[in-house]
Design a protein around this motif. Sequence first.
Motif, PDB file in Angstrom:
ATOM      1  N   UNK A   1       9.449  -0.907   4.903  1.00  0.00           N
ATOM      2  CA  UNK A   1       8.513  -0.271   5.848  1.00  0.00           C
ATOM      3  C   UNK A   1       9.220   0.839   6.589  1.00  0.00           C
ATOM      4  N   UNK A   2       8.758   2.051   6.418  1.00  0.00           N
ATOM      5  CA  UNK A   2       9.400   3.174   7.096  1.00  0.00           C
ATOM      6  C   UNK A   2       8.777   3.385   8.468  1.00  0.00           C
ATOM      7  N   UNK A   3       9.621   3.619   9.428  1.00  0.00           N
ATOM      8  CA  UNK A   3       9.132   3.935  10.761  1.00  0.00           C
ATOM      9  C   UNK A   3       8.741   5.407  10.805  1.00  0.00           C
ATOM     10  N   UNK A   4       7.941   5.738  11.811  1.00  0.00           N
ATOM     11  CA  UNK A   4       7.489   7.107  11.931  1.00  0.00           C
ATOM     12  C   UNK A   4       8.657   8.084  12.050  1.00  0.00           C
ATOM     13  N   UNK A   5       9.693   7.669  12.841  1.00  0.00           N
ATOM     14  CA  UNK A   5      10.842   8.572  13.048  1.00  0.00           C
ATOM     15  C   UNK A   5      11.538   8.875  11.719  1.00  0.00           C
TER      16      UNK A   5
ATOM     17  N   UNK B   1       4.104   5.877   4.250  1.00  0.00           N
ATOM     18  CA  UNK B   1       5.424   5.290   4.455  1.00  0.00           C
ATOM     19  C   UNK B   1       5.417   3.775   4.398  1.00  0.00           C
ATOM     20  N   UNK B   2       4.239   3.185   4.272  1.00  0.00           N
ATOM     21  CA  UNK B   2       4.163   1.736   4.364  1.00  0.00           C
ATOM     22  C   UNK B   2       4.411   1.084   3.007  1.00  0.00           C
ATOM     23  N   UNK B   3       4.432  -0.230   3.024  1.00  0.00           N
ATOM     24  CA  UNK B   3       4.694  -0.991   1.798  1.00  0.00           C
ATOM     25  C   UNK B   3       3.850  -0.451   0.645  1.00  0.00           C
ATOM     26  N   UNK B   4       4.408  -0.449  -0.505  1.00  0.00           N
ATOM     27  CA  UNK B   4       3.654   0.072  -1.642  1.00  0.00           C
ATOM     28  C   UNK B   4       4.301   1.369  -2.068  1.00  0.00           C
TER      29      UNK B   4
ATOM     30  N   UNK C   1       4.689  -4.487  18.265  1.00  0.00           N
ATOM     31  CA  UNK C   1       5.190  -3.699  17.135  1.00  0.00           C
ATOM     32  C   UNK C   1       4.423  -2.393  16.922  1.00  0.00           C
ATOM     33  N   UNK C   2       3.308  -2.197  17.616  1.00  0.00           N
ATOM     34  CA  UNK C   2       2.441  -1.041  17.391  1.00  0.00           C
ATOM     35  C   UNK C   2       2.075  -0.908  15.914  1.00  0.00           C
ATOM     36  N   UNK C   3       1.579  -1.986  15.362  1.00  0.00           N
ATOM     37  CA  UNK C   3       1.204  -1.971  13.950  1.00  0.00           C
ATOM     38  C   UNK C   3      -0.070  -2.780  13.721  1.00  0.00           C
ATOM     39  N   UNK C   4      -0.688  -2.468  12.591  1.00  0.00           N
ATOM     40  CA  UNK C   4      -1.701  -3.366  12.063  1.00  0.00           C
ATOM     41  C   UNK C   4      -1.091  -4.039  10.848  1.00  0.00           C
ATOM     42  N   UNK C   5      -1.206  -5.355  10.798  1.00  0.00           N
ATOM     43  CA  UNK C   5      -0.671  -6.107   9.669  1.00  0.00           C
ATOM     44  C   UNK C   5      -1.823  -6.589   8.803  1.00  0.00           C
TER      45      UNK C   5
ATOM     46  N   UNK D   1       0.621  -5.313   3.879  1.00  0.00           N
ATOM     47  CA  UNK D   1       1.039  -3.997   4.366  1.00  0.00           C
ATOM     48  C   UNK D   1       1.100  -4.029   5.892  1.00  0.00           C
ATOM     49  N   UNK D   2       2.042  -3.242   6.420  1.00  0.00           N
ATOM     50  CA  UNK D   2       2.030  -3.004   7.864  1.00  0.00           C
ATOM     51  C   UNK D   2       1.917  -1.511   8.083  1.00  0.00           C
ATOM     52  N   UNK D   3       0.990  -1.126   8.923  1.00  0.00           N
ATOM     53  CA  UNK D   3       0.757   0.298   9.176  1.00  0.00           C
ATOM     54  C   UNK D   3       1.018   0.595  10.648  1.00  0.00           C
ATOM     55  N   UNK D   4       1.825   1.616  10.879  1.00  0.00           N
ATOM     56  CA  UNK D   4       2.069   2.025  12.261  1.00  0.00           C
ATOM     57  C   UNK D   4       0.792   2.598  12.862  1.00  0.00           C
TER      58      UNK D   4
END
Length: 629
Positions: free
Chosen positions: A1-5, A33-36, A389-393, A414-417
Amino acid sequence: MKKREELESSAPEESGLSRRKFLGATALAGAVGATGLGGAVMTRESWAAAVKDAQNKVHVGPGELDEYYGFWSGGHQGEVRVLGVPSMRELMRIPVFNVDSATGWGITNESKDVLGHDNTYLNGDCHHPHISMEDGRYDGKYLFINDKANTRVARIRLDIMKTDKITHIPNVQAIHGLRLQKVPRTKYVFCNAEFVIPHPNDGSDYSLENSYTMWNAIDADTMEMAWQVIVDGNLDNMDADYTGKYAASTCYNSEKSATLEGTMRNDRDWVVVFNVERIEAAVKAGKFKTIGDSEVPVVDGRGDSEFTRYIPVPKNPHGLNTSPDGKYFIANGKLSPTCSVIQIDKLDDLFDDKIELRDTIVAEPELGLGPLHTTFDGRGNAYTTLFIDSQVCKWNIADAIKDYNGEKTNYIRQKLDVHYQPGHNHASLTESRDADGKWLVVLSKFSKDRFLPVGPLHPENDQLIDISGEEMKLVHDGPAFAEPHDCILIRRDQIKTKKIYDRDDPSFASARAQAEKDGITLEGANEVVRDGNKVRVYMTSVAPQYGTTEFKVKEGDEVTVYVTNLDSIEDVSHGFVMVNHGVSMEISPQQTASVTFTAGKPGVYWYYCSWFCHALHMEMGGRMLVEKA
Ligand code: RUQ
Ligand code: CUA
Ligand code: CA
């Protein structure tokens, strides 16, 4: 999972996108940037295509209509807002617990018929909008919403998008979680009173030990109280099931503490499950008490009562959501990184004492930090907001159950920022059997740097996410003023609105009754009736004129102006503003509205039309001549 930064710093120079554009692209296609796709370097072409795709999905062209209505709570602003989805364009505001200068809500007699003529509250705090149902599907008739600030529940008619009933809930404080009976139909509005209070709450006792709160049912047809259930602990959020038999609510304060630390003492609080059938039966059999001078039937659901079961779950749970297949109640852990999945068809056995409380839990997936609310796509996946975490899982319920049973699975899809700190999220039609898994709205509490700065008070950020495919894709940022807690989406064909009022609309029944007493027909009247120091001014309006352009009253008279808008053309609404009298209201086509005020000092006061109705709108007015008393 990539962070926005990471995404930002890895912005490919060779892509030719400027940093600013790249940030924009991140916003539009956050899932990249998320899983996948995680780790894959996108080519300039594929990146641009992803952005374009997202833009196309959310773009509703000029003159085109949205596919969904969205109803947003207005939080402590007290109103409900109507948005089109996916464009996220604001279509209308429905004043509920607030005072509205444009429509005259809180000012007109018709709104006071709803708010109560003795109402002194000018504020409200609405969180949870829900649409009435028939057999687990939205029927498009009503929307109900809570007022936490002043312990009320309102009903909005969706045919005219106006509030038509407000009920004050007795014996309790602060209505928070609110849900509707889904099956067989919305007979009850269920609502949680959050805070425990002593009974009687008259200053004779302040102790927490003797305090309690109650779960409440309102008859949805009459908006009269049906019954109340005393509970242990407090009540936060709730939902109802698809059999009509059960409802469940989270409790974060099993400790019954009045301090922050105190409410976090226990590792587990609970979900309280209510047996609606048993409660109804007890009330019907007269096995209830009443409290103080209220006549509402009250049953005691504390301890080992036949009406309730308290299922322990970790820790300070918050949201409680029923999956659209009707199988599960899901409690969101908040201070625990987990969600607790309760299997609804085990509840019969639980209430018959054949199984233990925790036997109803079939999964407790670990999702991330600060799970608050869960919503569903109707394809077996759940979407949980992670506040910290500021995400939706996105996670798969069946896989989470397998995992709980010892078979290792990757239940997290998936986790999405999101930006930032999401509270509620809501997928299209998710609270009904029709959950269609197309759109997800995430109501982010902080917007930080996402919009032009507007001073210390920031807008929130309601983000729109495309969930129609395997991956969640962020497609839109929507700034929102204080403070939508929640929203609900309904397909546009599920609501039928009126374009003009019926002349027998119940909202102006009391104006009609008064006119009849005065021997006046509202549709034809331009007359002034004096009744002691009360003056009733009946007038019509047809663009661009009022039927009465001058009337005389005396200083200090109690003046009521009734305006009946005879225009029957769609969209020709008039207004009535009496200058320097605090008077303003809307009169839409074929509507009657009225307002009562005290005539000021002797002199001339102009009145005018406030809704732009005609080329000669500015000329639409008249004069009130006030004489010395
Ligand atoms: S609550 S952010 Cu008032 Cu719905 Cu959870
Ligand atoms: Cu009537 Cu403007
Ligand atoms: Ca607690």
